[in-house]
Design an enzyme around this catalytic site. Structure first.
Site, PDB file in Angstrom:
ATOM      1  N   CYS A   2       0.833  -1.204   0.000  1.00 32.93           N
ATOM      2  CA  CYS A   2       0.000   0.000   0.000  1.00 32.93           C
ATOM      3  C   CYS A   2       0.869   1.255   0.000  1.00 32.93           C
ATOM      4  O   CYS A   2       1.985   1.249   0.506  1.00 32.93           O
ATOM      5  CB  CYS A   2      -0.875   0.012   1.236  1.00 32.93           C
ATOM      6  SG  CYS A   2      -1.932  -1.422   1.362  1.00 32.93           S
ATOM      7  N   ARG A  27       5.200  -0.115  -6.610  1.00 32.76           N
ATOM      8  CA  ARG A  27       5.096  -0.994  -5.439  1.00 32.76           C
ATOM      9  C   ARG A  27       4.007  -2.049  -5.607  1.00 32.76           C
ATOM     10  O   ARG A  27       3.917  -2.975  -4.817  1.00 32.76           O
ATOM     11  CB  ARG A  27       4.762  -0.153  -4.193  1.00 32.76           C
ATOM     12  CG  ARG A  27       5.872   0.803  -3.799  1.00 32.76           C
ATOM     13  CD  ARG A  27       5.331   1.980  -3.020  1.00 32.76           C
ATOM     14  NE  ARG A  27       4.720   1.599  -1.760  1.00 32.76           N
ATOM     15  CZ  ARG A  27       5.266   1.785  -0.572  1.00 32.76           C
ATOM     16  NH1 ARG A  27       6.446   2.340  -0.485  1.00 32.76           N
ATOM     17  NH2 ARG A  27       4.650   1.441   0.527  1.00 32.76           N
ATOM     18  N   TRP A  71      -2.835  -2.533  -1.718  1.00 40.19           N
ATOM     19  CA  TRP A  71      -2.432  -3.905  -2.077  1.00 40.19           C
ATOM     20  C   TRP A  71      -3.202  -4.773  -1.098  1.00 40.19           C
ATOM     21  O   TRP A  71      -2.925  -4.765   0.102  1.00 40.19           O
ATOM     22  CB  TRP A  71      -0.915  -4.020  -1.923  1.00 40.19           C
ATOM     23  CG  TRP A  71      -0.347  -5.398  -1.808  1.00 40.19           C
ATOM     24  CD1 TRP A  71      -0.118  -6.097  -0.657  1.00 40.19           C
ATOM     25  CD2 TRP A  71       0.096  -6.238  -2.864  1.00 40.19           C
ATOM     26  NE1 TRP A  71       0.438  -7.310  -0.951  1.00 40.19           N
ATOM     27  CE2 TRP A  71       0.593  -7.430  -2.290  1.00 40.19           C
ATOM     28  CE3 TRP A  71       0.133  -6.101  -4.261  1.00 40.19           C
ATOM     29  CZ2 TRP A  71       1.115  -8.474  -3.049  1.00 40.19           C
ATOM     30  CZ3 TRP A  71       0.657  -7.140  -5.003  1.00 40.19           C
ATOM     31  CH2 TRP A  71       1.134  -8.307  -4.403  1.00 40.19           C
ATOM     32  N   ASN A  97      -1.696   2.182   6.125  1.00 38.70           N
ATOM     33  CA  ASN A  97      -0.870   1.034   5.746  1.00 38.70           C
ATOM     34  C   ASN A  97      -0.578   0.244   7.014  1.00 38.70           C
ATOM     35  O   ASN A  97      -0.340   0.848   8.057  1.00 38.70           O
ATOM     36  CB  ASN A  97       0.489   1.481   5.182  1.00 38.70           C
ATOM     37  CG  ASN A  97       0.370   2.071   3.802  1.00 38.70           C
ATOM     38  OD1 ASN A  97      -0.704   2.069   3.209  1.00 38.70           O
ATOM     39  ND2 ASN A  97       1.469   2.601   3.291  1.00 38.70           N
ATOM     40  N   GLY A  98      -0.568  -1.072   6.915  1.00 38.35           N
ATOM     41  CA  GLY A  98      -0.264  -1.896   8.082  1.00 38.35           C
ATOM     42  C   GLY A  98      -1.422  -2.829   8.394  1.00 38.35           C
ATOM     43  O   GLY A  98      -2.280  -3.086   7.548  1.00 38.35           O
ATOM     44  N   GLU A 469      17.662 -24.264  -0.730  1.00 32.83           N
ATOM     45  CA  GLU A 469      17.257 -22.905  -1.079  1.00 32.83           C
ATOM     46  C   GLU A 469      18.482 -22.001  -1.248  1.00 32.83           C
ATOM     47  O   GLU A 469      18.528 -21.171  -2.154  1.00 32.83           O
ATOM     48  CB  GLU A 469      16.300 -22.364   0.002  1.00 32.83           C
ATOM     49  CG  GLU A 469      15.895 -20.909  -0.131  1.00 32.83           C
ATOM     50  CD  GLU A 469      15.221 -20.550  -1.449  1.00 32.83           C
ATOM     51  OE1 GLU A 469      14.859 -21.446  -2.223  1.00 32.83           O
ATOM     52  OE2 GLU A 469      15.093 -19.341  -1.719  1.00 32.83           O
ATOM     53  N   LYS A 473      19.272 -20.000  -4.648  1.00 27.69           N
ATOM     54  CA  LYS A 473      19.492 -18.540  -4.700  1.00 27.69           C
ATOM     55  C   LYS A 473      20.805 -18.231  -5.405  1.00 27.69           C
ATOM     56  O   LYS A 473      20.873 -17.339  -6.237  1.00 27.69           O
ATOM     57  CB  LYS A 473      19.550 -17.931  -3.297  1.00 27.69           C
ATOM     58  CG  LYS A 473      18.276 -17.650  -2.570  1.00 27.69           C
ATOM     59  CD  LYS A 473      17.401 -16.558  -3.099  1.00 27.69           C
ATOM     60  CE  LYS A 473      16.475 -17.049  -4.170  1.00 27.69           C
ATOM     61  NZ  LYS A 473      15.232 -17.640  -3.762  1.00 27.69           N
ATOM     62  N   GLU A 476      20.672 -18.985  -9.218  1.00 29.42           N
ATOM     63  CA  GLU A 476      19.721 -18.098  -9.887  1.00 29.42           C
ATOM     64  C   GLU A 476      20.311 -16.722 -10.200  1.00 29.42           C
ATOM     65  O   GLU A 476      20.131 -16.196 -11.282  1.00 29.42           O
ATOM     66  CB  GLU A 476      18.532 -17.963  -8.928  1.00 29.42           C
ATOM     67  CG  GLU A 476      17.349 -17.223  -9.428  1.00 29.42           C
ATOM     68  CD  GLU A 476      16.177 -17.285  -8.444  1.00 29.42           C
ATOM     69  OE1 GLU A 476      16.392 -17.513  -7.233  1.00 29.42           O
ATOM     70  OE2 GLU A 476      15.048 -17.098  -8.893  1.00 29.42           O
ATOM     71  N   HIS A 492      27.912 -40.486  -1.016  1.00 27.00           N
ATOM     72  CA  HIS A 492      27.297 -41.476  -1.909  1.00 27.00           C
ATOM     73  C   HIS A 492      27.419 -41.063  -3.382  1.00 27.00           C
ATOM     74  O   HIS A 492      26.677 -41.565  -4.218  1.00 27.00           O
ATOM     75  CB  HIS A 492      25.832 -41.682  -1.525  1.00 27.00           C
ATOM     76  CG  HIS A 492      25.682 -42.240  -0.138  1.00 27.00           C
ATOM     77  ND1 HIS A 492      26.081 -43.513   0.203  1.00 27.00           N
ATOM     78  CD2 HIS A 492      25.230 -41.673   1.003  1.00 27.00           C
ATOM     79  CE1 HIS A 492      25.852 -43.713   1.496  1.00 27.00           C
ATOM     80  NE2 HIS A 492      25.335 -42.603   2.003  1.00 27.00           N
ATOM     81  N   LYS A 591       9.495 -13.521 -13.015  1.00 21.93           N
ATOM     82  CA  LYS A 591       9.012 -13.498 -11.632  1.00 21.93           C
ATOM     83  C   LYS A 591       7.860 -14.476 -11.442  1.00 21.93           C
ATOM     84  O   LYS A 591       7.745 -15.115 -10.409  1.00 21.93           O
ATOM     85  CB  LYS A 591       8.579 -12.069 -11.267  1.00 21.93           C
ATOM     86  CG  LYS A 591       8.149 -11.889  -9.829  1.00 21.93           C
ATOM     87  CD  LYS A 591       9.334 -12.027  -8.888  1.00 21.93           C
ATOM     88  CE  LYS A 591       8.933 -12.077  -7.419  1.00 21.93           C
ATOM     89  NZ  LYS A 591       9.992 -12.648  -6.580  1.00 21.93           N
TER      90      LYS A 591
HETATM   91  C1  AGP Z   1      12.759 -18.207  -6.650  1.00 22.75           C
HETATM   92  O1  AGP Z   1      13.735 -17.297  -6.385  1.00 22.75           O
HETATM   93  C2  AGP Z   1      12.251 -18.232  -8.024  1.00 22.75           C
HETATM   94  N1  AGP Z   1      11.853 -16.959  -8.464  1.00 22.75           N
HETATM   95  C3  AGP Z   1      11.291 -19.374  -8.362  1.00 22.75           C
HETATM   96  O2  AGP Z   1      11.893 -20.573  -8.003  1.00 22.75           O
HETATM   97  C4  AGP Z   1       9.892 -19.314  -7.729  1.00 22.75           C
HETATM   98  O3  AGP Z   1       9.972 -19.580  -6.356  1.00 22.75           O
HETATM   99  C5  AGP Z   1       8.986 -20.330  -8.435  1.00 22.75           C
HETATM  100  O4  AGP Z   1       8.851 -19.977  -9.782  1.00 22.75           O
HETATM  101  C6  AGP Z   1       7.616 -20.432  -7.795  1.00 22.75           C
HETATM  102  O5  AGP Z   1       6.940 -19.212  -7.815  1.00 22.75           O
HETATM  103  P1  AGP Z   1       5.639 -18.984  -6.963  1.00 22.75           P
HETATM  104  O6  AGP Z   1       6.016 -19.048  -5.529  1.00 22.75           O
HETATM  105  O7  AGP Z   1       5.151 -17.639  -7.388  1.00 22.75           O
HETATM  106  O8  AGP Z   1       4.681 -20.089  -7.313  1.00 22.75           O
END
Ligand code: AGP
Length: 596
Positions: A2, A27, A71, A97-98, A469, A473, A476, A492, A591
């Site tokens: 927001c 935003r 939002w 906001n909040g 994870e 990261k 990526e 293994h 994204k």
């Molecule tokens: C993570 O950094 C990535 N952008 C990607 O793995 C993402 O988590 C995945 O595409 C799933 O997206 P979602 O959570 O919007 O479903």
């Protein structure tokens, strides 16, 4: 997220407000509105983009007003739920906001006193509450009303026939812009840059009265506060990133706030949350992709540990191929965007198989919120960087809350245990802040990876998915090939790939996995791989096997997936920066992945 803007001066307020709201569009928002003081309070709001609001906006003369981009969090995106909100006698209007944590009891008591509500939001209670306490002094009424409120807020309030804007903040940003014969309010300096570069930051617990000729700030006790004017010399793009070099870093640093917002919206009444099927939950599945899948894997460990319920975690894209005979009372879909095609398809498939579907998502009104039976909302705010950071930790805290609810329902967790869990969750943001305070050690550690072509991440038990994870990261955004493994698996097969050019990152925290982790790390160190250990403050032994130790603040073992994740996000960020990568927009990635 927001956005709030406010103007008190001599220009046409509706123009300034519309223009300032446009600068907050980056935003993300789903509705917008404004109130202009024009003899009376004239309010206009609309669902959708600012263009929609603009198209219904008449020519309004007033020179004071407030505006908002919403939002959605509490209540769907709609015109009724858009801000501002007005008191029933139309004498006051407010934007917020909040989250107001205790809005349900407040709403019930205001209704019993005669207030009429028109939205599903938590915010609307504020305007009625301020009206209730208003006895001729708006600032006093705002301060009194906020005494009844639990939660987080940045608010701006106006009343008919007055050029004053009264503002207040608690754990939500608010800045005041200073001009000549005009002053401004905004949740983000980007909204102000066109008009002024002189700003005053409002601190937690403070309130202020903004008029065309003055900005008066007051502390929590009501005493006047002198605040220096800060000069902003940021470009618009710099301001959007809040002074951070990249959105990813900004979003990493937002985590104490995004975790707080996610927790406080559910925690008080967690045991009464109606998100589960009525039939007994004997087993469950979690389906997701990418980072959300890794969150699901952490969820498996937590739910099995806390509630004793067996959890299968499957990649959403593979679910359709799994056995159809296995009916499951509960399927949890995790997706920050709510639009991932594979996860949506898995949701449909789960429904066809007769399962109750619960979605954990960050976007109200997204496709998954329309398809799943029930929703648990993370309140991380929009995430702009492609690499998920704050939405991941918000997913983790949602899974802690889900695990607590499941455990409470099947009596694995009693009243006392639930109370303790709630307390621990509320203090979690402090531990995240403690990791962020140590960011410089991760920046230094990143140098170890500058020339690496491959890296390995290992952990055990609930910290194993966190290392997956961490590896995701890193690959990526730095384009270094990275793999996460359960530490016991290295010998293994993957051990064959380790050499002096292949760094290993290992979590070696003080829990029941410590000794085994240390032996696994020693096996790697003996082969000459550079070792980066994440270890707790009081662990002296780890220095013997590591090339570099990142010190982690001690936190209960159950919560280490959160603190470790933040450290690994910072590591990936700084490695990518060392290598000069386009951090917020890595090649080939989007994204939101809307194709299967
Ligand atoms: C993570 O950094 C990535 N952008 C990607 O793995 C993402 O988590 C995945 O595409 C799933 O997206 P979602 O959570 O919007 O479903």
């Amino acid at each position: 997220m927001c956005g709030i803007v406010g103007y008190s001066g001599s220009r046409k307020a509706s123009d300034v407000i519309l223009d300032s709201l446009r600068r907050l569009e980056y935003r993300g928002y789903d509705s917008a509105g404004m109130v202009i003081v024009n003899g009376r309070l004239e309010m206009h709001k609309e669902k959708g983009e600012l263009k929609a609001l603009e198209s219904i906006l008449p020519d309004i003369e007033g020179i004071t007003g407030i505006g908002h981009t919403r939002w959605a969090t509490c209540g769907a995106p709609s015109r009724d739920n858009a801000h501002p909100f007005m008191s029933n006698d139309r004498s006051l209007a407010l934007v917020h906001n909040g989250i107001i944590e205790n809005y349900i009891p407040l709403r019930n008591s205001l209704i019993s006193e005669g207030a009429a509500f028109y939205s599903e939001t938590d915010t609307e209670v504020l305007v009625h509450l301020i009206r209730k306490y208003h006895q001729g002094d708006l600032h006093a009424a705002v301060r009194r009303a906020l005494e009844d409120v639990r939660g987080t807020y940045a608010i701006a309030v106006v009343e008919e026939h007055s050029p004053d804007i009264v503002v207040a903040r608690k754990e939500n940003p608010l800045v005041l812009g200073s001009g000549v014969g005009e002053n401004f309010v905004a949740s983000d300096v980007t909204a102000l840059l066109e008009y002024t570069s002189d700003v005053l930051y409002l601190m937690d617990g403070e309130t202020a009265i903004v008029t065309p000729g003055a900005i008066r700030i007051f502390d929590a006790g009501g005493a006047a506060v002198e605040r220096e004017v800060s000069k902003i010399d940021w470009s618009l793009e710099e301001a959007r990133k809040g002074g951070f070099e990249h959105y990813m870093l900004k979003e990493i640093y937002e985590q104490p706030h995004s975790i707080t917002e996610t927790i406080i919206s559910y925690i008080d009444d967690l045991e009464n949350l109606e998100i589960l099927p009525s039939r007994p939950i004997t087993g469950m599945k979690i389906l997701a992709c990418g980072t959300s899948y890794n969150a699901g894997l952490v969820g498996k460990y937590i739910i099995e540990e806390m509630a004793g319920i067996s959890v299968q975690v499957e990649l959403a894209s593979e679910f359709r191929y799994s056995t159809k005979t296995n009916q499951c009372p509960l399927v949890v879909l995790i997706t920050q965007s709510g639009e991932t095609a594979d996860t949506l398809a898995a949701c449909r498939e789960a429904k066809l198989r007769g399962c109750h579907t619960l979605a954990i998502t960050n976007v109200v009104g997204s496709s998954i919120t329309r398809e799943a039976d029930t929703i648990l909302l993370t309140r991380a705010g929009p995430e702009i960087s492609v690499a998920a950071t704050k939405t991941y930790t918000a997913q983790l805290v949602s899974l802690y809350m889900l695990a607590s609810l499941l455990a409470y329902n099947n009596r694995s967790l009693g009243e006392e245990g639930l109370r303790a869990m709630k307390k621990d969750l509320r203090s979690l943001p402090n531990y995240v802040s403690a990791v962020l305070d140590r960011a410089s050690s991760l920046r230094d550690a990143a140098k170890m990876f500058k020339e690496a072509r491959s890296a390995f991440f290992i952990g055990r038990n609930r910290n194993f998915p966190t290392m997956l994870e961490g590896a995701l990261k890193l690959k990526e955004i730095s384009y270094i090939h990275a793999e996460g493994y359960a530490a016991g698996e290295l010998k293994h097969g993957p051990l064959a790939l380790l050499d002096e050019k292949t760094p290993l990152v290992a979590s070696c925290l003080n829990d029941h996995t410590y000794d085994k982790m240390m032996s696994n790390v020693s096996e790697v160190a003996a082969r000459g791989s550079p070792v980066l250990l994440l270890a707790e403050d009081d662990d002296a032994d780890c220095e013997t096997v590591a090339d570099l130790v990142i010190r982690m603040p001690p936190v209960k073992p159950l919560f280490t997936p959160v603190t470790l994740a933040v450290a690994l996000q910072l590591l990936a960020y700084h490695v990518a920066k060392e290598r000069g990568m386009p951090i917020d927009k890595p090649r080939n990635l989007a994204k939101s992945v809307t194709v299967e």
